[in-house]
Write a protein that holds these residues in place. Structure first.
Motif, short mmCIF file in Angstrom:
data_model
loop_
_atom_site.label_atom_id
_atom_site.label_comp_id
_atom_site.label_asym_id
_atom_site.label_seq_id
_atom_site.Cartn_x
_atom_site.Cartn_y
_atom_site.Cartn_z
N GLY A 284 -1.23 -24.01 9.42
CA GLY A 284 0.14 -23.61 9.79
C GLY A 284 0.85 -22.87 8.67
N ILE B 154 -0.75 -30.05 16.02
CA ILE B 154 -1.05 -30.41 17.40
C ILE B 154 -2.37 -29.78 17.83
N CYS B 155 -2.55 -28.53 17.46
CA CYS B 155 -3.82 -27.85 17.80
C CYS B 155 -4.99 -28.54 17.09
N THR C 295 -5.95 -31.48 19.01
CA THR C 295 -6.56 -31.10 20.30
C THR C 295 -7.95 -30.50 20.13
N SER D 297 1.95 -19.03 8.89
CA SER D 297 3.36 -18.66 8.72
C SER D 297 3.54 -17.68 7.57
N ARG E 204 8.79 -22.04 9.97
CA ARG E 204 7.55 -22.41 9.31
C ARG E 204 7.11 -23.83 9.73
N LEU F 116 7.90 -25.38 12.49
CA LEU F 116 7.45 -25.37 13.88
C LEU F 116 6.01 -24.86 13.98
N ILE F 117 5.68 -23.85 13.20
CA ILE F 117 4.32 -23.32 13.20
C ILE F 117 3.34 -24.37 12.68
N ALA G 93 3.82 -27.62 12.76
CA ALA G 93 3.72 -28.67 13.77
C ALA G 93 2.78 -28.26 14.89
N GLY G 94 2.88 -27.00 15.31
CA GLY G 94 1.98 -26.49 16.34
C GLY G 94 0.54 -26.52 15.88
N SER G 95 0.34 -26.18 14.59
CA SER G 95 -1.03 -26.19 14.04
C SER G 95 -1.59 -27.60 14.00
N GLY H 75 -4.34 -29.09 9.76
CA GLY H 75 -3.31 -28.46 10.59
C GLY H 75 -2.17 -27.91 9.76
#
Length: 303
Positions: free
Chosen positions: A64, A32-33, A36, A68, A23, A25-26, A28-30, A60
């Motif tokens: 995320g 970052i997105c 961006t 998740s 969860r 990691l998701i 964190a990816g969100s 984010g």
């Protein structure tokens, strides 16, 4: 305003399972997105510089968490469906195994009845013959050691015969266990057919003469045939395919309770043998023959 990294640090302290790690990691990816793709969209809004990072992290983080949750819910749904299918297949297989084992045991029991059928006592076979086509009421002897009581007890103990209703101490309604109905019918059919074949093959003295009387349909049913000595002397050799009753003259009565003059012996084919006799002879015959045996005349003749 609180530090935007505080939320991330709080999540890091909760990393105690695979799901919580995934969860995060998701999330964190969100985030970052968000930096961006979302930051460029927010720039034209001229938001305060200290608010922008916090807002991007919140958006984010929320996306995320939502993603998740959807992912884990879908995964849980798939797992539950798979578990239910596996459980259903196991249950179905178990039921099939139980049914197979039950059928196997039933087949063994049926085969045991078939193989031991001819070893049953006369009383047991007589009871089964009465019940073969339909259940019926059977009145037993009051003597608890009588052959018929011993036979019915054995049949009940082995569940070949089932007690349906007890009328009194000696009278009850019985049926044959449905499991054994077919094998018992087949066994009786084989037994009776063999007995008919045996009688015709042995052809005891007087049998041909007696069977011709059964074939004689020219006379009325109550016609009294003359019974010669050779038939009378060998009358027990026709048993059980052709049975007889012996009367004293003046003691044989018809259905209207009237004395049948001249009748002192009555030969008859039991129901279970009648169709087999007709089949063997290829024609329909009488089911019984009234007869007169002149014992005094035959005794003088044989002197």
């Amino acid at each position: 305003m609180a530090d935007p990294l505080a939320t991330v640090l709080t999540q890091l302290t909760n990393l105690v399972s695979f799901r919580s790690s995934l969860r995060l990691l998701i999330i964190a990816g969100s985030i970052i997105c968000g930096w961006t793709f979302i930051k460029p969209e927010l720039s034209p809004l001229n938001l305060p510089s200290e608010l922008l990072p916090t807002l991007i992290i919140v958006i984010g983080f929320s996306l995320g968490a939502l993603l998740s949750s959807i992912l884990f819910s879908g995964f849980d749904l798939i797992i539950n469906v798979l578990k239910k299918n596996i459980t259903a297949r196991k249950k179905k297989l178990e039921l099939q195994n139980q049914a197979t084992e039950k059928q196997k045991n039933e087949n063994k029991s049926i085969e045991l009845v078939r193989r031991s059928f001819n070893d049953y006592s006369y009383s047991a076979l007589n009871i089964l013959l009465k019940l073969k086509d339909n259940g019926c009421t059977i009145k037993l002897d009051s003597d608890f050691e009588s052959p018929e009581r011993i036979a019915i007890k054995g049949l009940l103990d082995n569940k070949i015969v089932l007690l349906q209703h007890q009328l009194d101490m000696n009278t009850s309604f019985y049926i044959i266990n449905p499991l054994y109905e077919e094998v018992i019918k087949q066994s009786f059919e084989e037994k009776h057919r063999k007995e008919v074949e045996k009688l015709f093959n042995l052809n005891p003295c007087g049998f041909d003469m007696l069977i011709k009387k059964f074939q004689n349909l020219k006379f009325q049913e109550d016609h009294i045939f003359n019974i010669v000595n050779i038939i009378y002397k060998n009358r027990y050799k026709y048993y059980p395919v052709i049975k007889h009753n012996r009367y004293s003259l003046g003691y044989a009565f018809d259905e209207r309770n009237k004395v049948i003059d001249g009748l002192n012996i009555h030969f008859y084919i039991p129901d279970e043998y009648y169709s087999l006799i007709c089949e063997k002879l290829g024609i329909e015959v009488r089911s019984y023959v009234f007869g007169n045996y002149n014992e005094e005349y035959n005794m003088k003749k044989n002197k």
